[in-house]
Design an enzyme around this catalytic site. Sequence first.
Site, PDB file in Angstrom:
ATOM      1  N   CYS A 138       0.816  -1.218   0.000  1.00  0.00           N
ATOM      2  CA  CYS A 138       0.000   0.000   0.000  1.00  0.00           C
ATOM      3  C   CYS A 138       0.847   1.265   0.000  1.00  0.00           C
ATOM      4  O   CYS A 138       0.321   2.368  -0.091  1.00  0.00           O
ATOM      5  CB  CYS A 138      -0.964  -0.026   1.178  1.00  0.00           C
ATOM      6  SG  CYS A 138      -2.119  -1.414   1.057  1.00  0.00           S
ATOM      7  N   HIS A 195      -8.880   3.722  -1.299  1.00  0.00           N
ATOM      8  CA  HIS A 195      -7.461   3.413  -1.362  1.00  0.00           C
ATOM      9  C   HIS A 195      -7.095   2.633  -2.619  1.00  0.00           C
ATOM     10  O   HIS A 195      -6.870   1.425  -2.569  1.00  0.00           O
ATOM     11  CB  HIS A 195      -7.089   2.625  -0.095  1.00  0.00           C
ATOM     12  CG  HIS A 195      -5.641   2.304   0.043  1.00  0.00           C
ATOM     13  ND1 HIS A 195      -4.640   3.016  -0.575  1.00  0.00           N
ATOM     14  CD2 HIS A 195      -5.024   1.342   0.776  1.00  0.00           C
ATOM     15  CE1 HIS A 195      -3.469   2.477  -0.244  1.00  0.00           C
ATOM     16  NE2 HIS A 195      -3.679   1.471   0.568  1.00  0.00           N
TER      17      HIS A 195
END
Lengths: 461, 395
Positions: free
Chosen positions: B86, B339
């Site tokens: 991420c 995200h």
Amino acid sequence: MVGIESYAVYLPVPRLDRADVARVVGGRGKGTRPVASYDEDATTMGVAAARAALHGAGAGVDSLWFATTRPAYLEKSNAATVAAASGLAAEVAAYDVSGALRGGAGALRAGLAAGAAVVVASDVRYGLPGSADEAEGADAAAALLVGPDPVAELVGTASLTSEFLDRWRIPGDVRTRTWEERFGVEEYVPLVERIVDDVLGRCELKREQVDHVVISTPHARARAAARRGFEAAQLAAIDAAALGYAGAADLAVGLALALDAAAPGDLVLAVSATDGADAFVFRVTEKHVTGGRSGLAAAPAGQPVSYGDFLNWRGLLPREPARRPDIKPPVPPAARRTASWKFGFVAARCGSCGYRNLPPRQVCLRCSATEGFEPVSMVDVPGRIATFTDDWLSESVQLPARVVAVDFDGGGRFECEMTDVVGRELAIGDRVSPTFRLASVAGNGVRNYVWKVRPHLEEED
Amino acid sequence: MGSHALATPVAVVGMACTNFGELWDRNVDDLLVEATHGALGSAGGLGVDDVDAFWLGSMISGVSGLTLTRPLNISHKPVTRVENMCATGSEAFRNACYAVSSGAYDVVMAVGGEKLKDAGYSGLEMPSVPNDGTPPVLSAPAMYSMIVPAYARRYGVPEEQIKEAMTHIAWKNHGNGARNPRAQFRKEVPKETIAAAPTLAGRLSVFDCSGVADGAAAAVIVRAEDALKYTDKPLYVHALALDAGSGTGRNDSDYDYSDLAEAAASARTAYAQAGITDPATEISLAEVHDCFTPTELVLMEELGFSERGKAWRDVLDGRYDRDGALPVNIDGGLKSFGHPIGASGLRMIFEMWLQFRGEAGERQVADPRFGLVQNQGGSPGDLVSAVTIVSDRRP
């Protein structure tokens, strides 16, 4: 002299209340029965029983016989999984005696004939909702360690084989079908009478000399009729447990219950009547005074399971799954490479800093040492919950999945699902013990067996 | 040995960020083209051919640099695809900055994009190597929810207090997102609604979790000395740090799940590069990785904004609110944006781009000094963390 050196019974923790069943399917129901949890199958329950019976004493064993009517796999051996997860050496021959109920008696005969064996019988008993198998069955496993220095020596055996159709199940079916009840009574009762006469005759014993009698048969009415040939006191040990019929495990479970109640010198008669009859007579030896018992007395208390959850666990009330990716099965080469970790729960203790690496690594996670690792079995090592969470997005069958980070006594940390805690509060610091269970079953049918933890019983300390 | 500020400083001279959301009508190509062309346009109208090299951040939306060259019709350029879970967006940016600073290229681009909503899942599916089935399988919310009881125990704070701070963070970030036209969720959510939502994992409800979205963002980077050739308001880079932990916390009984040590380590490195000694007062605003509300809570301590064990108090006191002493995730954060993995780190830098140019509208922070971007991948005990520090002053 060959006989049973040690023995153990495993009962799963969940208890199905028959009144709950009756509320849904009608009829009347009283009392509870043990049912395998969502992450158990015949194999995992067999491992629990085998581990307890062996308690580290598997050195002399050269064969394992695994009986069940609900094998987790066909073609692929489940006995091999039981052997691996029980910590038995590769040289131990492991055989499945699967399918027929009579496999329970067959495995015992085979083990006794082999002379240094572990006999594992494990079964999951259910059927269509409202069936007798669902109401009257018991999910259970038992393991008998056979060897030359027994707590119960074999005095004699007898067997009869009879071809007739009383109950049958098509592979893959949930439902077991049965023929008319009275037909079974008329076939089974004479078989039991004859096998008892045969075995007692061979042993030169009379009925009244036998202290404990086990009569195992799936046919409830035949069992009731056969019991009438014995005194209540002879049947008391089994009756006290009031477990229900445990399928291929029923004979071994009954034998264990009888041995629990027996004293040195006692005679135990165990009869199994399925597609014929098998009878075994054991004499309890002086060694029984110091020998371990089945473990049932110290087993964890049952925990209620709702009928809805139970049906879901057996695949009979499928629930809408979470919108998540398909479950990924373990891949055979990886599982093969790490078999001692995956199935045996063997960690690597670093020779330099002493920290237990779970799973084993090439480079110690604490001190970066690269050699001197020692394999160490974590199976009997309790631990404490370091932290925990409830995961409602898990792929576990039972939601929420109770996930814990465990710090094992003497070192080592592992994250896993905690089982046998449906609806129970957890706390940091709670004591836990390892247990062999199913993580998931993938779309290709591969069953992901893993070690989880369950609440630690203080009796285990 | 050592980690240092760039010998030749660099600056961002053009940036763009797409709207984030469930973009059913757009694929990753569309998103990459919009972000790339937008960034070039804002850098004084550069063309694709003016860029000497590209770094593309994407975790699951394509492999190789060709994921970028095909839709943009880029020929015969060095294009590198990077992935660091991420933190992928920050990683693309960091490597692009090094390339310019080294002197190897004059103009480079960092672009991150991700198309998650075609997978059909409400969560994120991490790519995983075929294995033996023994690694624990937890959902991402479950992994981060482990922080709550561990933090509560470590500092003797009741879980209810922590939950209150988590609710405040969700409320704050949704409120900020309501003021950002690019955010996926643009609605204020009352604290009562947040607090009453059913749990997904531990103490986490859906409001404690970032969303899943599609999006892309891009930055044009040049040497600081050249920056004014492209724009009169460049964003200068003062620190680039990355810390990859050993990934062993989840198997190490010394780890207690209450901290994110990799975030602290990456912040320390970044502060040293930027010459920051008191981040709590020198940082004017921060974009941090609020994948879950407890993450943001703990990050306030790891980044040196709050004392250990006291972040929950500062959060509840409004220190990190839009009008607080140190606004955190003033653009709405992952909470409001969702995200899209490869894009998020660059989306955070994009907010700095707007803030330091005075283009953040009603979110504008007055006279920011340093801006901090923290972007992480993995889970507590198994983490990579990137910290980037920027300002409108040339290092």
